[in-house]
Design an enzyme around this catalytic site. Structure first.
Site, PDB file in Angstrom:
ATOM      1  N   LYS A  32     -38.207 -41.233 -15.638  1.00 59.09           N
ATOM      2  CA  LYS A  32     -39.167 -42.318 -15.440  1.00 59.09           C
ATOM      3  C   LYS A  32     -40.455 -41.977 -16.167  1.00 59.09           C
ATOM      4  O   LYS A  32     -41.016 -40.898 -15.979  1.00 59.09           O
ATOM      5  CB  LYS A  32     -39.456 -42.514 -13.948  1.00 59.09           C
ATOM      6  CG  LYS A  32     -40.494 -43.608 -13.678  1.00 59.09           C
ATOM      7  CD  LYS A  32     -40.591 -43.942 -12.208  1.00 59.09           C
ATOM      8  CE  LYS A  32     -41.645 -43.175 -11.462  1.00 59.09           C
ATOM      9  NZ  LYS A  32     -43.024 -43.544 -11.794  1.00 59.09           N
ATOM     10  N   ASP A  59     -41.945 -47.471 -16.176  1.00 58.37           N
ATOM     11  CA  ASP A  59     -42.552 -47.954 -14.927  1.00 58.37           C
ATOM     12  C   ASP A  59     -43.995 -48.362 -15.186  1.00 58.37           C
ATOM     13  O   ASP A  59     -44.916 -47.603 -14.907  1.00 58.37           O
ATOM     14  CB  ASP A  59     -42.452 -46.803 -13.899  1.00 58.37           C
ATOM     15  CG  ASP A  59     -43.108 -47.107 -12.576  1.00 58.37           C
ATOM     16  OD1 ASP A  59     -43.299 -48.282 -12.245  1.00 58.37           O
ATOM     17  OD2 ASP A  59     -43.425 -46.131 -11.858  1.00 58.37           O
ATOM     18  N   LYS A  61     -45.164 -51.642 -14.299  1.00 58.05           N
ATOM     19  CA  LYS A  61     -45.547 -52.613 -13.245  1.00 58.05           C
ATOM     20  C   LYS A  61     -46.412 -53.753 -13.774  1.00 58.05           C
ATOM     21  O   LYS A  61     -47.559 -53.938 -13.333  1.00 58.05           O
ATOM     22  CB  LYS A  61     -46.278 -51.901 -12.101  1.00 58.05           C
ATOM     23  CG  LYS A  61     -45.466 -50.807 -11.416  1.00 58.05           C
ATOM     24  CD  LYS A  61     -46.193 -50.272 -10.197  1.00 58.05           C
ATOM     25  CE  LYS A  61     -45.440 -49.198  -9.459  1.00 58.05           C
ATOM     26  NZ  LYS A  61     -45.336 -47.913 -10.161  1.00 58.05           N
ATOM     27  N   LEU A  62     -45.865 -54.545 -14.675  1.00 60.71           N
ATOM     28  CA  LEU A  62     -46.648 -55.634 -15.263  1.00 60.71           C
ATOM     29  C   LEU A  62     -47.000 -56.698 -14.221  1.00 60.71           C
ATOM     30  O   LEU A  62     -46.212 -56.991 -13.313  1.00 60.71           O
ATOM     31  CB  LEU A  62     -45.875 -56.280 -16.426  1.00 60.71           C
ATOM     32  CG  LEU A  62     -46.045 -55.585 -17.785  1.00 60.71           C
ATOM     33  CD1 LEU A  62     -45.441 -54.200 -17.785  1.00 60.71           C
ATOM     34  CD2 LEU A  62     -45.453 -56.422 -18.899  1.00 60.71           C
ATOM     35  N   ASP A  64     -49.441 -60.287 -14.723  1.00 60.45           N
ATOM     36  CA  ASP A  64     -50.439 -61.077 -15.460  1.00 60.45           C
ATOM     37  C   ASP A  64     -49.913 -62.508 -15.520  1.00 60.45           C
ATOM     38  O   ASP A  64     -48.920 -62.829 -14.860  1.00 60.45           O
ATOM     39  CB  ASP A  64     -50.638 -60.474 -16.867  1.00 60.45           C
ATOM     40  CG  ASP A  64     -52.034 -60.740 -17.426  1.00 60.45           C
ATOM     41  OD1 ASP A  64     -52.526 -61.889 -17.279  1.00 60.45           O
ATOM     42  OD2 ASP A  64     -52.639 -59.823 -18.009  1.00 60.45           O
ATOM     43  N   ILE A  65     -50.529 -63.372 -16.286  1.00 64.25           N
ATOM     44  CA  ILE A  65     -50.021 -64.739 -16.381  1.00 64.25           C
ATOM     45  C   ILE A  65     -48.656 -64.704 -17.088  1.00 64.25           C
ATOM     46  O   ILE A  65     -48.379 -63.796 -17.893  1.00 64.25           O
ATOM     47  CB  ILE A  65     -51.006 -65.687 -17.107  1.00 64.25           C
ATOM     48  CG1 ILE A  65     -51.297 -65.206 -18.534  1.00 64.25           C
ATOM     49  CG2 ILE A  65     -52.301 -65.830 -16.296  1.00 64.25           C
ATOM     50  CD1 ILE A  65     -52.085 -66.214 -19.356  1.00 64.25           C
ATOM     51  N   THR A 119     -45.740 -49.079  -1.472  1.00 67.09           N
ATOM     52  CA  THR A 119     -45.630 -48.321  -0.209  1.00 67.09           C
ATOM     53  C   THR A 119     -46.997 -47.789   0.246  1.00 67.09           C
ATOM     54  O   THR A 119     -47.144 -47.348   1.380  1.00 67.09           O
ATOM     55  CB  THR A 119     -44.617 -47.161  -0.337  1.00 67.09           C
ATOM     56  OG1 THR A 119     -44.870 -46.474  -1.556  1.00 67.09           O
ATOM     57  CG2 THR A 119     -43.209 -47.665  -0.331  1.00 67.09           C
ATOM     58  N   ARG A 181     -37.378 -36.459  -0.467  1.00 62.65           N
ATOM     59  CA  ARG A 181     -37.738 -35.041  -0.302  1.00 62.65           C
ATOM     60  C   ARG A 181     -36.526 -34.272   0.210  1.00 62.65           C
ATOM     61  O   ARG A 181     -35.707 -34.824   0.952  1.00 62.65           O
ATOM     62  CB  ARG A 181     -38.876 -34.892   0.730  1.00 62.65           C
ATOM     63  CG  ARG A 181     -40.209 -35.466   0.273  1.00 62.65           C
ATOM     64  CD  ARG A 181     -40.780 -34.667  -0.893  1.00 62.65           C
ATOM     65  NE  ARG A 181     -42.052 -35.163  -1.400  1.00 62.65           N
ATOM     66  CZ  ARG A 181     -42.193 -36.015  -2.421  1.00 62.65           C
ATOM     67  NH1 ARG A 181     -41.124 -36.500  -3.042  1.00 62.65           N
ATOM     68  NH2 ARG A 181     -43.389 -36.365  -2.832  1.00 62.65           N
ATOM     69  N   GLY A 210     -40.030 -37.027  -8.053  1.00 60.10           N
ATOM     70  CA  GLY A 210     -41.047 -36.404  -8.897  1.00 60.10           C
ATOM     71  C   GLY A 210     -41.242 -34.947  -8.548  1.00 60.10           C
ATOM     72  O   GLY A 210     -40.468 -34.072  -8.955  1.00 60.10           O
ATOM     73  N   ARG A 211     -42.251 -34.687  -7.718  1.00 58.51           N
ATOM     74  CA  ARG A 211     -42.672 -33.299  -7.452  1.00 58.51           C
ATOM     75  C   ARG A 211     -41.588 -32.376  -6.899  1.00 58.51           C
ATOM     76  O   ARG A 211     -41.604 -31.188  -7.254  1.00 58.51           O
ATOM     77  CB  ARG A 211     -43.916 -33.318  -6.560  1.00 58.51           C
ATOM     78  CG  ARG A 211     -45.144 -33.777  -7.348  1.00 58.51           C
ATOM     79  CD  ARG A 211     -46.238 -34.275  -6.461  1.00 58.51           C
ATOM     80  NE  ARG A 211     -45.868 -35.513  -5.777  1.00 58.51           N
ATOM     81  CZ  ARG A 211     -46.635 -36.137  -4.881  1.00 58.51           C
ATOM     82  NH1 ARG A 211     -47.808 -35.624  -4.563  1.00 58.51           N
ATOM     83  NH2 ARG A 211     -46.239 -37.259  -4.331  1.00 58.51           N
TER      84      ARG A 211
HETATM   85  O1  C5P Z   1     -43.674 -36.789  -6.758  1.00 63.24           O
HETATM   86  P1  C5P Z   1     -42.988 -37.906  -6.035  1.00 63.24           P
HETATM   87  O2  C5P Z   1     -41.513 -37.627  -5.764  1.00 63.24           O
HETATM   88  O3  C5P Z   1     -43.724 -38.365  -4.798  1.00 63.24           O
HETATM   89  O4  C5P Z   1     -43.011 -39.104  -7.091  1.00 63.24           O
HETATM   90  C1  C5P Z   1     -42.576 -40.401  -6.778  1.00 63.24           C
HETATM   91  C2  C5P Z   1     -42.741 -41.275  -7.974  1.00 63.24           C
HETATM   92  O5  C5P Z   1     -42.409 -42.610  -7.585  1.00 63.24           O
HETATM   93  C3  C5P Z   1     -44.158 -41.342  -8.533  1.00 63.24           C
HETATM   94  O6  C5P Z   1     -44.047 -41.542  -9.948  1.00 63.24           O
HETATM   95  C4  C5P Z   1     -44.752 -42.555  -7.869  1.00 63.24           C
HETATM   96  O7  C5P Z   1     -45.744 -43.172  -8.654  1.00 63.24           O
HETATM   97  C5  C5P Z   1     -43.528 -43.462  -7.762  1.00 63.24           C
HETATM   98  N1  C5P Z   1     -43.604 -44.475  -6.722  1.00 63.24           N
HETATM   99  C6  C5P Z   1     -43.779 -44.176  -5.371  1.00 63.24           C
HETATM  100  N2  C5P Z   1     -43.834 -45.190  -4.450  1.00 63.24           N
HETATM  101  C7  C5P Z   1     -43.733 -46.461  -4.837  1.00 63.24           C
HETATM  102  C8  C5P Z   1     -43.541 -46.786  -6.192  1.00 63.24           C
HETATM  103  C9  C5P Z   1     -43.481 -45.742  -7.115  1.00 63.24           C
HETATM  104  O8  C5P Z   1     -43.863 -43.027  -4.997  1.00 63.24           O
HETATM  105  N3  C5P Z   1     -43.746 -47.417  -3.942  1.00 63.24           N
END
Ligand code: C5P
Length: 232
Positions: A32, A59, A61-62, A64-65, A119, A181, A210-211
Site C-alpha cells: 500500500k 491509498d 482517498k480522493l 472532490d467534485i 476509524t 495486530r 503496517g507497523r
Molecule cells: O501501522 P498500522 O498497521 O496501524 O497501519 C495501518 C495502515 O492502514 C495505515 O497506513 C493507516 O493509514 C491505514 N488505515 C487505518 N485505518 C483506516 C484507514 C486506513 O489504519 N480506517
C-alpha cells in the site's frame, strides 16, 4: 479475487521504501502506497515498485467534485495500480464519475474501494462536527451500500465491520481491513484490533498491516507470519 496481506509502506522517502522492500528478496508482497509516500516520492515510486513486480494499493482517498475526481482517476489509471480508493462521502455521483475515469478502454478497472467513515471518527465527532445523528454502524453500512450501488468493488472498514458489510452488500463485495495486530504484539494507536487469524475468520478479503511488519525486527518473518495466519 483471493485473500491477501497488504503491507502499508508508510515511509517518507523512496530510499527507505526500496531498502525495506529489498529485504524481501524474491518475494513480492502486495504493498500500500499512501499519501505520505506518494506526496514525497510521486508517481515515480508507484512505477518503480510496479516494475519490481509488486501489486499496489494506491491509498489516496480522493474526495472532490465529480469532474475533478473523474479526471484525476483517469490520470491514476495510467499508473496501472491494482487497487485505489476514494471517500464515499463524496456522494454516488462522485463515485460513479470516479469509476468512469478509472475504467480502461477494454472495460476493466483496478479495484475501486470506498472509505466509509474513517476509524478515527467516532459517534461523538460525527454528531458534533458532521451533524450526522444516526448510529455510526448504520452510517457505515449506508455508505457501503451507496458504494456498491455506484458500481464500486468494496470498502475499507474495521475488521469488526467486515462481516456486516458482506451481509449487506454481498460476499463478493470486497472488504479491506486495517487495524490488524498479532495476539502478542503492540497495539500502537489502533484501538479496535484483530489478529490476522480473526480477520480471516470473520471474512476480510484483504488485511492492511503496517507497523507490525515495518517496525518488526525481522519484517520478512512478520509478513510470513501474517500470510500463514490469514491466507494459508
Ligand atoms: O501501522 P498500522 O498497521 O496501524 O497501519 C495501518 C495502515 O492502514 C495505515 O497506513 C493507516 O493509514 C491505514 N488505515 C487505518 N485505518 C483506516 C484507514 C486506513 O489504519 N480506517
Amino acid at each position: 479475487m483471493g485473500r491477501d496481506v497488504i503491507i502499508a509502506c508508510d515511509f517518507d522517502s523512496k530510499e527507505k521504501t526500496l531498502a525495506f522492500l529489498d529485504k524481501f528478496e524474491g518475494k513480492k508482497p502486495f504493498v500500500k502506497i499512501g499519501m505520505e509516500l506518494y506526496y514525497s516520492a510521486g508517481p515515480e515510486i508507484v512505477r518503480e515498485i510496479k516494475a519490481r513486480g509488486h501489486k499496489i494499493f494506491l491509498d489516496l482517498k480522493l474526495h472532490d467534485i465529480p469532474n475533478t475526481v473523474k479526471k484525476s482517476m483517469a490520470v491514476l489509471k495510467n499508473l496501472d495500480v491494482d487497487m485505489t480508493n476514494l471517500h464515499a462521502a463524496g456522494t454516488k455521483n462522485m463515485m460513479k464519475a470516479a469509476l468512469e475515469g478509472l475504467t480502461r478502454d477494454d472495460g476493466t478497472h483496478p479495484l475501486l474501494i470506498a472509505v466509509t467513515q474513517l476509524t478515527s471518527t467516532d459517534q461523538e465527532s460525527m454528531e458534533n462536527d458532521l451533524l450526522i445523528k444516526e448510529p455510526i454502524d448504520k452510517v457505515v453500512m449506508h455508505y457501503a451500500k451507496c458504494a456498491e450501488e455506484s458500481g464500486l468493488d468494496g470498502v475499507v472498514c474495521s475488521p469488526l465491520e467486515a462481516q456486516k458489510v458482506h451481509d449487506t452488500c454481498g460476499k463478493n463485495f470486497v472488504t479491506v481491513t486495517p487495524g490488524v495486530r498479532f495476539a502478542d504484539g503492540d497495539k500502537g494507536d489502533q484501538k479496535r484490533v484483530m489478529t490476522p487469524a480473526q480477520a480471516k475468520e470473520i471474512g476480510s478479503d484483504y488485511i492492511v498491516v503496517g507497523r507490525p511488519i515495518t517496525a518488526a525486527e525481522d519484517p520478512v518473518a512478520a509478513y510470513e507470519r501474517c500470510v500463514r495466519e490469514f491466507v494459508d
